[in-house]
Design a protein around this motif. Structure first.
Motif, PDB file in Angstrom:
ATOM      1  N   VAL A 147       0.803  -1.236  -0.078  1.00 40.78           N
ATOM      2  CA  VAL A 147       0.007  -0.257   0.125  1.00 40.78           C
ATOM      3  C   VAL A 147       0.945   1.315   0.086  1.00 40.78           C
ATOM      4  O   VAL A 147       0.598   2.271  -0.634  1.00 40.78           O
ATOM      5  CB  VAL A 147      -0.796  -0.019   1.305  1.00 40.78           C
ATOM      6  N   LEU A 148       2.161   1.167   0.541  1.00 41.95           N
ATOM      7  CA  LEU A 148       2.987   2.254   0.646  1.00 41.95           C
ATOM      8  C   LEU A 148       3.656   2.613  -0.626  1.00 41.95           C
ATOM      9  O   LEU A 148       3.309   3.823  -0.859  1.00 41.95           O
ATOM     10  CB  LEU A 148       4.307   2.191   1.690  1.00 41.95           C
ATOM     11  N   SER A 149       3.801   1.674  -1.415  1.00 38.99           N
ATOM     12  CA  SER A 149       4.187   1.696  -2.781  1.00 38.99           C
ATOM     13  C   SER A 149       3.035   2.364  -3.586  1.00 38.99           C
ATOM     14  O   SER A 149       3.401   3.303  -4.436  1.00 38.99           O
ATOM     15  CB  SER A 149       4.707   0.535  -3.384  1.00 38.99           C
ATOM     16  N   GLN A 150       2.126   1.666  -3.372  1.00 41.29           N
ATOM     17  CA  GLN A 150       0.673   2.393  -4.356  1.00 41.29           C
ATOM     18  C   GLN A 150       0.469   3.973  -3.761  1.00 41.29           C
ATOM     19  O   GLN A 150       0.303   4.511  -4.816  1.00 41.29           O
ATOM     20  CB  GLN A 150      -0.473   1.398  -3.704  1.00 41.29           C
ATOM     21  N   LEU A 151       0.560   4.087  -2.683  1.00 50.74           N
ATOM     22  CA  LEU A 151       0.468   5.432  -2.235  1.00 50.74           C
ATOM     23  C   LEU A 151       1.615   6.459  -2.904  1.00 50.74           C
ATOM     24  O   LEU A 151       1.253   7.483  -3.297  1.00 50.74           O
ATOM     25  CB  LEU A 151       0.701   5.692  -0.712  1.00 50.74           C
ATOM     26  N   GLU A 152       2.656   6.056  -2.727  1.00 52.76           N
ATOM     27  CA  GLU A 152       3.767   6.715  -3.362  1.00 52.76           C
ATOM     28  C   GLU A 152       3.645   6.961  -5.042  1.00 52.76           C
ATOM     29  O   GLU A 152       3.874   8.137  -5.520  1.00 52.76           O
ATOM     30  CB  GLU A 152       5.102   5.857  -3.163  1.00 52.76           C
ATOM     31  N   ASN A 153       3.394   6.062  -5.863  1.00 51.44           N
ATOM     32  CA  ASN A 153       2.839   6.044  -6.880  1.00 51.44           C
ATOM     33  C   ASN A 153       2.032   7.167  -7.331  1.00 51.44           C
ATOM     34  O   ASN A 153       1.870   7.753  -8.223  1.00 51.44           O
ATOM     35  CB  ASN A 153       2.495   4.691  -7.592  1.00 51.44           C
ATOM     36  N   GLU A 154       0.904   7.119  -6.775  1.00 49.43           N
ATOM     37  CA  GLU A 154      -0.132   8.084  -6.736  1.00 49.43           C
ATOM     38  C   GLU A 154       0.099   9.524  -6.629  1.00 49.43           C
ATOM     39  O   GLU A 154      -0.232  10.320  -7.355  1.00 49.43           O
ATOM     40  CB  GLU A 154      -1.581   7.718  -5.811  1.00 49.43           C
ATOM     41  N   ILE A 155       1.035   9.556  -5.399  1.00 50.61           N
ATOM     42  CA  ILE A 155       1.573  10.861  -4.966  1.00 50.61           C
ATOM     43  C   ILE A 155       2.285  11.595  -6.215  1.00 50.61           C
ATOM     44  O   ILE A 155       2.337  12.567  -6.570  1.00 50.61           O
ATOM     45  CB  ILE A 155       2.329  10.732  -3.553  1.00 50.61           C
ATOM     46  N   ILE A 156       3.386  10.519  -6.762  1.00 50.07           N
ATOM     47  CA  ILE A 156       4.171  10.978  -7.680  1.00 50.07           C
ATOM     48  C   ILE A 156       3.483  11.513  -9.024  1.00 50.07           C
ATOM     49  O   ILE A 156       3.707  12.524  -9.554  1.00 50.07           O
ATOM     50  CB  ILE A 156       5.179   9.951  -8.114  1.00 50.07           C
ATOM     51  N   LYS A 157       2.510  10.656  -9.149  1.00 45.88           N
ATOM     52  CA  LYS A 157       1.636  10.945 -10.479  1.00 45.88           C
ATOM     53  C   LYS A 157       0.827  12.383 -10.175  1.00 45.88           C
ATOM     54  O   LYS A 157       1.089  13.236 -10.957  1.00 45.88           O
ATOM     55  CB  LYS A 157       0.241  10.133 -10.474  1.00 45.88           C
ATOM     56  N   LYS A 158       0.317  12.583  -8.825  1.00 41.32           N
ATOM     57  CA  LYS A 158      -0.335  13.955  -8.521  1.00 41.32           C
ATOM     58  C   LYS A 158       0.883  15.210  -8.560  1.00 41.32           C
ATOM     59  O   LYS A 158       0.220  16.104  -8.967  1.00 41.32           O
ATOM     60  CB  LYS A 158      -1.032  13.795  -7.401  1.00 41.32           C
ATOM     61  N   SER A 159       1.896  14.907  -8.148  1.00 41.64           N
ATOM     62  CA  SER A 159       2.841  15.844  -7.452  1.00 41.64           C
ATOM     63  C   SER A 159       3.850  16.227  -8.804  1.00 41.64           C
ATOM     64  O   SER A 159       4.366  17.378  -8.828  1.00 41.64           O
ATOM     65  CB  SER A 159       3.404  15.715  -6.399  1.00 41.64           C
ATOM     66  N   ASN A 160       4.019  15.259  -9.400  1.00 40.91           N
ATOM     67  CA  ASN A 160       5.234  15.257 -10.227  1.00 40.91           C
ATOM     68  C   ASN A 160       6.748  15.408  -9.594  1.00 40.91           C
ATOM     69  O   ASN A 160       7.553  16.052 -10.345  1.00 40.91           O
ATOM     70  CB  ASN A 160       4.913  16.464 -11.349  1.00 40.91           C
ATOM     71  N   TYR A 161       6.840  15.177  -8.302  1.00 41.50           N
ATOM     72  CA  TYR A 161       8.093  15.253  -7.605  1.00 41.50           C
ATOM     73  C   TYR A 161       8.897  14.003  -7.926  1.00 41.50           C
ATOM     74  O   TYR A 161       8.351  13.052  -8.274  1.00 41.50           O
ATOM     75  CB  TYR A 161       7.809  15.107  -6.144  1.00 41.50           C
ATOM     76  N   HIS A 162      10.303  14.381  -7.838  1.00 39.68           N
ATOM     77  CA  HIS A 162      11.057  13.035  -7.789  1.00 39.68           C
ATOM     78  C   HIS A 162      11.533  12.865  -6.504  1.00 39.68           C
ATOM     79  O   HIS A 162      12.357  13.623  -5.838  1.00 39.68           O
ATOM     80  CB  HIS A 162      12.349  13.604  -8.656  1.00 39.68           C
ATOM     81  N   ILE A 163      10.841  11.753  -5.779  1.00 38.98           N
ATOM     82  CA  ILE A 163      10.906  11.400  -4.526  1.00 38.98           C
ATOM     83  C   ILE A 163      12.220  10.716  -4.040  1.00 38.98           C
ATOM     84  O   ILE A 163      12.607   9.712  -4.991  1.00 38.98           O
ATOM     85  CB  ILE A 163       9.703  10.654  -3.995  1.00 38.98           C
ATOM     86  N   VAL A 164      12.896  11.062  -3.076  1.00 37.96           N
ATOM     87  CA  VAL A 164      14.150  10.401  -2.794  1.00 37.96           C
ATOM     88  C   VAL A 164      13.844   9.767  -1.133  1.00 37.96           C
ATOM     89  O   VAL A 164      14.617   8.920  -0.881  1.00 37.96           O
ATOM     90  CB  VAL A 164      15.259  11.518  -2.750  1.00 37.96           C
ATOM     91  N   SER A 165      13.009  10.445  -0.580  1.00 37.28           N
ATOM     92  CA  SER A 165      12.713   9.803   0.951  1.00 37.28           C
ATOM     93  C   SER A 165      11.440  10.454   1.652  1.00 37.28           C
ATOM     94  O   SER A 165      10.815  10.805   0.830  1.00 37.28           O
ATOM     95  CB  SER A 165      13.881  10.131   1.929  1.00 37.28           C
ATOM     96  N   ARG A 166      11.017   9.636   2.394  1.00 40.78           N
ATOM     97  CA  ARG A 166       9.767   9.749   3.123  1.00 40.78           C
ATOM     98  C   ARG A 166       9.628   9.679   4.606  1.00 40.78           C
ATOM     99  O   ARG A 166      10.499   8.998   4.966  1.00 40.78           O
ATOM    100  CB  ARG A 166       8.830   8.727   2.525  1.00 40.78           C
ATOM    101  N   ARG A 167       8.698  10.244   5.161  1.00 42.57           N
ATOM    102  CA  ARG A 167       8.668  10.075   6.684  1.00 42.57           C
ATOM    103  C   ARG A 167       6.950  10.067   6.928  1.00 42.57           C
ATOM    104  O   ARG A 167       6.354  10.909   6.605  1.00 42.57           O
ATOM    105  CB  ARG A 167       9.148  11.342   7.276  1.00 42.57           C
ATOM    106  N   ILE A 168       6.802   8.738   7.371  1.00 37.22           N
ATOM    107  CA  ILE A 168       5.413   8.759   7.624  1.00 37.22           C
ATOM    108  C   ILE A 168       5.243   8.162   9.195  1.00 37.22           C
ATOM    109  O   ILE A 168       5.774   7.152   9.500  1.00 37.22           O
ATOM    110  CB  ILE A 168       4.900   7.468   6.644  1.00 37.22           C
ATOM    111  N   GLU A 169       4.569   9.007   9.716  1.00 38.08           N
ATOM    112  CA  GLU A 169       4.400   8.966  11.103  1.00 38.08           C
ATOM    113  C   GLU A 169       2.755   8.981  11.606  1.00 38.08           C
ATOM    114  O   GLU A 169       2.110  10.067  11.283  1.00 38.08           O
ATOM    115  CB  GLU A 169       5.265   9.919  12.048  1.00 38.08           C
ATOM    116  N   PHE A 170       2.473   7.796  12.176  1.00 35.77           N
ATOM    117  CA  PHE A 170       1.140   7.959  12.912  1.00 35.77           C
ATOM    118  C   PHE A 170       1.195   8.095  14.052  1.00 35.77           C
ATOM    119  O   PHE A 170       2.008   7.288  14.985  1.00 35.77           O
ATOM    120  CB  PHE A 170       0.604   6.605  12.507  1.00 35.77           C
ATOM    121  N   TYR A 171       0.378   8.882  14.652  1.00 32.27           N
ATOM    122  CA  TYR A 171       0.496   9.227  16.187  1.00 32.27           C
ATOM    123  C   TYR A 171      -0.991   8.671  16.839  1.00 32.27           C
ATOM    124  O   TYR A 171      -1.999   8.938  16.305  1.00 32.27           O
ATOM    125  CB  TYR A 171       0.545  10.864  16.469  1.00 32.27           C
ATOM    126  N   GLY A 172      -0.774   8.039  18.065  1.00 31.33           N
ATOM    127  CA  GLY A 172      -2.115   7.448  18.614  1.00 31.33           C
ATOM    128  C   GLY A 172      -1.823   6.387  19.877  1.00 31.33           C
ATOM    129  O   GLY A 172      -0.662   6.794  20.289  1.00 31.33           O
TER     130      GLY A 172
END
Lengths: 142, 142
Positions: B108-133
């Motif tokens: 799902v993370l790769s799927q999210l990243e692909n969607e985000i790349i499509k929508k933003s047109n960024y060249h992604i080099v890293s990510r920070r995904i934090e869920f708080y709870g």
DNA sequence: TTATATGCAAACTTTTTGCACATGC
DNA sequence: GCATGTGCAAAAAGTTTGCATATAA
């Protein structure tokens, strides 16, 4: 969706004061779609309030953060950026020019959250999702 | 996947020097699973190199960043964090007990990243995904 | 040998803090 | 009127820089 009236009501209910400086900063953050840093906010607010100080800008931003009205986003260039939009979204952060853009992807984001809840068994209350890389403009200059 | 030998070869090929300080910092960043800041790196390296200075730590981190060996991640507390292990994962942060757990969700993370790349047109080099709870244990005590 | 890296100290930048004055309620 | 907020200046905190010395190749 947050608007100025909501926020004023919130402050009034909690007995915090409605000052012109606070209103100006809130209004600016609500209407802008960039994620300004403190200096940029200061420059804009200064047009209407020439006497405003950086200390007030910082204190107000900290106050609004603690009220849950905005988010403070760290960047690797040392300058924090602020956003009033706290809907579910992804921050795209350009590691070259520091620009931050919001991207909405409710479907996959919710799917990710569900998978993560399943695997971790956490009760999630908030999230911070940041992708770092090169924006449209900066990636052309690599 | 990056390892020490790869990195040494890379530096040697580009005629940069292999100093004990650089090796120590690279080794530490490769083996740690936290994202340390400059001060934390300094504290660790200092055990083996009591004479090392913060300037060298910063210069080395900057050098390694420019070599593409690590990423510099800004935080809202003003201290940048550095990471050499860039595997895709999610940080689960318990806001009650402070525990941090890594959760892997490649699909799902790769799927999210692909969607985000499509929508933003960024060249992604890293990510920070934090869920708080609230973690498994803490949510039982709510 | 010699160009590059280190370590010290000072400078720089962003953010925070203390305090007197001003102001919203 | 009084508690809270603002603005100034100084301090703090993190990072960068200049330069002399040390060192990898």
């Amino acid at each position: 969706m947050k608007n100025l009236t909501n926020i004023i009501t919130l402050l009034r209910d909690k007995n915090f004061r409605i000052t012109p400086q606070r209103i100006a900063i809130i209004k600016y953050l609500l209407k802008t779609d960039v994620h300004p840093n403190a200096e940029e906010i200061y420059q804009v607010i200064q047009k209407d309030f020439p006497m405003i100080s950086m200390a007030t800008v910082y204190k107000t931003l900290d106050f609004l953060k603690n009220m849950g009205i905005l988010h403070k986003v760290g960047t690797s260039n040392g300058k924090n950026r602020f956003e009033a939009n706290i809907e579910k979204h992804v921050n795209m952060i350009c590691t070259k020019c520091g620009k931050i853009e919001d991207v909405y992807e409710q479907i996959v984001l919710s799917q990710l959250e569900n998978e993560i809840i399943k695997k971790s068994n956490y009760h999630i209350v908030s999230r911070r999702i940041e992708f770092y890389g090169y924006c449209k403009n900066c990636k052309l200059k690599l």
